[in-house]
Write an enzyme that holds these catalytic residues in place. Sequence first.
Site, PDB file in Angstrom:
ATOM      1  CD1 TRP A  13       0.433   0.661   3.308  1.00  0.00           C
ATOM      2  CD2 TRP A  13      -0.158  -1.503   3.197  1.00  0.00           C
ATOM      3  NE1 TRP A  13       0.925   0.032   4.423  1.00  0.00           N
ATOM      4  CE2 TRP A  13       0.573  -1.295   4.385  1.00  0.00           C
ATOM      5  CE3 TRP A  13      -0.640  -2.791   2.916  1.00  0.00           C
ATOM      6  CZ2 TRP A  13       0.848  -2.329   5.282  1.00  0.00           C
ATOM      7  CZ3 TRP A  13      -0.365  -3.808   3.817  1.00  0.00           C
ATOM      8  CH2 TRP A  13       0.364  -3.578   4.981  1.00  0.00           C
ATOM      9  CD  GLU A  70      -2.636   3.911   8.332  1.00  0.00           C
ATOM     10  OE1 GLU A  70      -2.894   3.519   9.475  1.00  0.00           O
ATOM     11  OE2 GLU A  70      -1.474   4.035   7.905  1.00  0.00           O
ATOM     12  CD  GLN A  73      -8.791  -2.431  17.151  1.00  0.00           C
ATOM     13  OE1 GLN A  73      -9.186  -2.374  15.997  1.00  0.00           O
ATOM     14  NE2 GLN A  73      -9.463  -1.923  18.152  1.00  0.00           N
ATOM     15  CB  THR A  74      -4.777  -6.298  12.134  1.00  0.00           C
ATOM     16  OG1 THR A  74      -6.122  -6.312  12.601  1.00  0.00           O
ATOM     17  CG2 THR A  74      -4.451  -7.660  11.572  1.00  0.00           C
ATOM     18  N   GLY A  80     -10.872 -10.130  12.136  1.00  0.00           N
ATOM     19  CA  GLY A  80     -11.458  -9.754  13.428  1.00  0.00           C
ATOM     20  C   GLY A  80     -12.004  -8.326  13.445  1.00  0.00           C
ATOM     21  CE1 TYR A  81     -10.924  -5.865  18.639  1.00  0.00           C
ATOM     22  CE2 TYR A  81      -9.230  -6.810  17.221  1.00  0.00           C
ATOM     23  CZ  TYR A  81      -9.693  -6.484  18.487  1.00  0.00           C
ATOM     24  OH  TYR A  81      -8.944  -6.783  19.585  1.00  0.00           O
ATOM     25  CB  CYS A 140      12.000   2.554  19.308  1.00  0.00           C
ATOM     26  SG  CYS A 140      11.942   3.145  20.995  1.00  0.00           S
ATOM     27  CB  CYS A 194      19.658   1.787  22.151  1.00  0.00           C
ATOM     28  SG  CYS A 194      18.119   1.743  23.085  1.00  0.00           S
TER      29      CYS A 194
HETATM   30 FE1  SF4 Z   1      14.230   3.899  21.320  1.00  0.00          FE
HETATM   31 FE2  SF4 Z   1      16.726   3.337  22.043  1.00  0.00          FE
HETATM   32 FE3  SF4 Z   1      16.242   4.789  19.887  1.00  0.00          FE
HETATM   33 FE4  SF4 Z   1      15.820   5.806  22.290  1.00  0.00          FE
HETATM   34  S1  SF4 Z   1      17.771   5.187  21.435  1.00  0.00           S
HETATM   35  S2  SF4 Z   1      14.452   5.977  20.524  1.00  0.00           S
HETATM   36  S3  SF4 Z   1      15.091   4.018  23.368  1.00  0.00           S
HETATM   37  S4  SF4 Z   1      15.682   2.631  20.200  1.00  0.00           S
END
Ligand code: SF4
Length: 353
Positions: free
Chosen positions: A25, A42, A47-48, A86-87, A195, A202
């Site tokens: 998409w 979207e 929820q999926t 679902g939903y 993240c 990180c």
């Molecule tokens: Fe997330 Fe780590 Fe990046 Fe901070 S540094 S935004 S905690 S992945």
Amino acid sequence: MVTTSILPENFILDWFDLNQRSFPWRASGGEPPNTYWVWLSEIMLQQTNTTTVQPYFLNFIQKWPTIYDLAGAELDQVLHAWQGLGYYARARNLHKCAKIIVEEFNGEFPEDEKQLLGLPGIGPYTAAAITAIAFELSATPVDGNVERVMARLNNVTKPLPLVKKELIALAKISTPRKRFGDYAQALMDLGATVCVPKKPKCSICPCRSICIGFKAGTPEDLPRRSPKKLMPTRHAKIYFMRNHQNQLFIRRREEKGLLGGMMELPSSEWSVKHFNELDESSLTLGMVKWKQIPNKVKHTFTHFHLEMQVFEGVVEEGTELTGVWCNLRDLNKYAFPSLMKKVLKHSISYLKL
Ligand code: SF4
């Protein structure tokens, strides 16, 4: 009130240019986004996850290549194609919304976020996502991924849901004045691939040098959450009822409410009461000698668990009922929610049909 936020736009947009995920998409190679595809994806992604959504999305755009095709489809066909996602209120609203766009907006989605919000199935997140991604206008879609990234970047240690508004405000402040669609998708991608909820990566994150949560040492603990309330368990009796031609009795649920418009087997009320105290006064099933099928069928909805005890039996000839007598081999022609599929599988396998 939040007045400042970490401003990660350049870090994130540069990272996105090299690392963005590819989805059917998403526009690529400088093509303009397809608004119908953005909206459809979207709605499906509410929820999926993206892996589950992809085959459904491809099936939908093959069956209904334009919003006109979708608006012209029967609701039943749409519910059938939606089976397993679902939903189901999403599918009903999707169909309703397609009709409104065709009949009242000449087939074009409005570009105004507030007008989008007035359409069926479009909440604040989806309206902002469509505005930013499809129309390249300033908007900030904030879902769980974005909340997490904002909580960590800014080291917000108060718990959700209390801190939700603050995280939305932080996301809005950090939205750049350019590349709105890319920024929205970049934040989604960063939250989904770097993240991540457990063990954020990180070491490869483009925002590491500005991330206060990383500097504080425990970003994986964020966002914090208030302890969840225990979900109640409801109980119900459900009836796998055949006639002498070995056809199964099924019926359509009311349009409004949970699993609205989907097919079901008849059942008692779904109640926190014990099985023996369930209200079955509105259930008319004719003369049947019921036998209990061992073990219960369990299913979890957003706000409650459900345990169903299945009974099976053959109805006396001549009983008038409002519903459908369906040959077992034709069951897949109807749109059943996952719960009913579990009940069917449980019963059919026990009865060796
Ligand atoms: Fe997330 Fe780590 Fe990046 Fe901070 S540094 S935004 S905690 S992945």
